[in-house]
Design a protein around this motif. Structure first.
Motif, PDB file in Angstrom:
ATOM      1  N   ARG A 140       0.825  -1.207   0.000  1.00 45.16           N
ATOM      2  CA  ARG A 140       0.000   0.000   0.000  1.00 45.16           C
ATOM      3  C   ARG A 140       0.859   1.258   0.000  1.00 45.16           C
ATOM      4  N   ARG A 141       1.935   1.255   0.768  1.00 42.03           N
ATOM      5  CA  ARG A 141       2.794   2.433   0.823  1.00 42.03           C
ATOM      6  C   ARG A 141       3.444   2.696  -0.523  1.00 42.03           C
ATOM      7  N   ARG A 142       3.892   1.626  -1.175  1.00 40.42           N
ATOM      8  CA  ARG A 142       4.490   1.805  -2.498  1.00 40.42           C
ATOM      9  C   ARG A 142       3.460   2.326  -3.502  1.00 40.42           C
ATOM     10  N   GLY A 143       2.193   1.864  -3.389  1.00 37.60           N
ATOM     11  CA  GLY A 143       1.148   2.354  -4.279  1.00 37.60           C
ATOM     12  C   GLY A 143       0.879   3.835  -4.081  1.00 37.60           C
ATOM     13  N   ARG A 144       0.890   4.290  -2.848  1.00 30.36           N
ATOM     14  CA  ARG A 144       0.676   5.714  -2.574  1.00 30.36           C
ATOM     15  C   ARG A 144       1.796   6.565  -3.155  1.00 30.36           C
ATOM     16  N   ARG A 145       3.030   6.092  -3.048  1.00 33.23           N
ATOM     17  CA  ARG A 145       4.150   6.863  -3.596  1.00 33.23           C
ATOM     18  C   ARG A 145       4.032   6.976  -5.112  1.00 33.23           C
ATOM     19  N   ALA A 146       3.607   5.877  -5.736  1.00 40.06           N
ATOM     20  CA  ALA A 146       3.455   5.923  -7.203  1.00 40.06           C
ATOM     21  C   ALA A 146       2.356   6.901  -7.605  1.00 40.06           C
ATOM     22  N   THR A 147       1.260   6.989  -6.854  1.00 44.32           N
ATOM     23  CA  THR A 147       0.159   7.905  -7.139  1.00 44.32           C
ATOM     24  C   THR A 147       0.566   9.357  -6.920  1.00 44.32           C
ATOM     25  N   ASP A 148       1.300   9.591  -5.826  1.00 37.68           N
ATOM     26  CA  ASP A 148       1.729  10.951  -5.512  1.00 37.68           C
ATOM     27  C   ASP A 148       2.797  11.467  -6.465  1.00 37.68           C
ATOM     28  N   GLY A 149       3.395  10.626  -7.287  1.00 35.53           N
ATOM     29  CA  GLY A 149       4.428  11.065  -8.229  1.00 35.53           C
ATOM     30  C   GLY A 149       3.864  11.815  -9.422  1.00 35.53           C
ATOM     31  N   GLY A 150       2.503  12.004  -9.552  1.00 33.49           N
ATOM     32  CA  GLY A 150       1.857  12.721 -10.674  1.00 33.49           C
ATOM     33  C   GLY A 150       1.860  14.221 -10.487  1.00 33.49           C
ATOM     34  N   ALA A 151       0.727  14.897 -11.003  1.00 37.42           N
ATOM     35  CA  ALA A 151       0.661  16.362 -11.003  1.00 37.42           C
ATOM     36  C   ALA A 151       0.581  16.931  -9.613  1.00 37.42           C
ATOM     37  N   GLY A 152      -0.119  16.252  -8.761  1.00 34.83           N
ATOM     38  CA  GLY A 152      -0.314  16.822  -7.425  1.00 34.83           C
ATOM     39  C   GLY A 152       0.819  16.539  -6.482  1.00 34.83           C
ATOM     40  N   ALA A 153       1.913  15.947  -6.992  1.00 38.79           N
ATOM     41  CA  ALA A 153       3.017  15.598  -6.101  1.00 38.79           C
ATOM     42  C   ALA A 153       3.779  16.843  -5.714  1.00 38.79           C
ATOM     43  N   PRO A 154       4.195  17.008  -4.524  1.00 38.46           N
ATOM     44  CA  PRO A 154       4.968  18.171  -4.097  1.00 38.46           C
ATOM     45  C   PRO A 154       6.324  18.185  -4.774  1.00 38.46           C
TER      46      PRO A 154
END
Length: 345
Positions: A289-303
């Motif tokens: 789950r943690r790895r999935g969240r990091r992959a999702t956050d790597g898009g436009a909304g990623a800081p």
């Protein structure tokens, strides 16, 4: 059915009927202590001081219809786990078996021999005298022995309980207490010079209290001096999860008392293995789950990363500095124009 086959069956039946009684008669012989006054004795008891010679008699009984030859010899004796005597040859050791001798006729003279062969007629009892010569340096206490008779492919023994005069010492130790396979195993060692019949009590205390309490009971063992024997005590319902102190207490005549204990940890390994597998599965799920969240956050909304944030700040600062310089240049141009204008007028 053919006549030859019928004849063979008849001959086989006749041989079986004639051979069975012979085997039964040969196997029916026995050796016992001589009755003496007419009362049977379970064993031969003898007592004397070092240096004395003790005498007694054993009887060989042949109830069969054929003569029987029996060979007699002396042997040491030791107790078994079931309480019966276990005999063995002396093998050159100066044990009780080496002190036993029989009278034998050799060239018209009677001599002492360690073994003797006796021919017993049918339906007859043969009385065989023997002697026990106690060595001068024999230690006081009990010295068990036996007379072993062999014939017809089997052996039988008469126990001899010999007590040498002197101070008696009764001592016993309990050693090598372990638990495994639903049994408590231990060793008893006779450290004294008397034959002991021990009594055993078992107790086990766990973290939350007592889990086993067995009162004293007599063990099926006669332990000769200097001998040791390994015994087991069943325990088929131990606790599933506990740390238990198992204590054995052994007593015997003469004020003998010995204790020994061992610590046993009971762990339900199947349950522990199942719990470990469950924890491993939960940990793997959390990592996924943690790895999935990091992959999702790597898009436009990623800081923005720290390096990118610093570059952006630098560009903003440069833009501000450029605007300030432009404004300063404009102010300078205006002043120059005013100065020029004033000079012309």
């Amino acid at each position: 059915m053919s006549h030859a086959r019928v004849l063979c069956c008849a001959v086989g039946l006749l041989l079986s009927l004639t051979a069975a009684p012979a085997v039964a008669e040969e196997a029916g012989w026995s050796v016992v202590p001589s009755a003496g006054a007419g009362t049977g004795r379970p064993y031969v008891y003898a007592e004397g001081t070092p240096g004395t010679v003790l005498q007694d008699t054993v009887s060989v009984l042949n109830p069969g219809a054929r003569p029987l030859t029996v060979r007699l010899r002396g042997a040491d004796a030791a107790a078994t786990g079931r309480g019966g005597p276990a005999v063995r040859t002396t093998g050159g050791r100066a044990g009780t078996g080496a002190w036993i001798a029989f009278a034998e006729e050799r060239r018209g003279h009677r001599t002492a021999a360690g073994t003797v062969s006796v021919r017993v007629p049918a339906h007859t009892r043969a009385d065989v005298p023997f002697s026990v010569s106690v060595p001068p340096g024999a230690s006081p206490g009990d010295h068990p022995g036996a007379i072993v008779a062999s014939a017809g492919g089997r052996s039988s023994a008469v126990r001899i309980r010999l007590r040498v005069g002197g101070p008696a010492l009764s001592a016993l130790t309990v050693e090598h207490v372990t638990f495994g396979g639903g049994r408590v195993s231990y060793e008893l060692v006779n450290r004294g010079n008397t034959v002991l019949t021990p009594r055993l009590a078992v107790r086990a205390d766990g973290i939350l209290g007592r889990v086993l309490d067995r009162p004293p009971r007599t063990l099926p063992v006669e332990l000769a001096p200097g001998r040791r024997t390994t015994l087991t005590e069943p325990w088929r319902d131990p606790p599933a999860l506990d740390a238990v102190d198992v204590r054995l207490t052994v007593t015997a005549a003469g004020g003998v008392r010995a204790t020994a204990s061992t610590r046993v940890r009971f762990v339900p390994w199947s349950a522990v293995t199942g719990a470990g597998c469950g924890l491993a599965a939960v940990a793997a799920l959390l990592v996924a789950r943690r790895r999935g969240r990091r992959a999702t956050d790597g898009g436009a909304g990623a800081p923005a990363r720290p390096e990118e944030a610093r570059s952006e700040a630098a560009r903003t600062e440069e833009a501000r500095s450029g605007a300030a310089r432009t404004e300063e240049a404009r102010s300078g141009a205006a002043r120059t124009e005013a100065e020029w204008t004033g000079a012309v007028s």
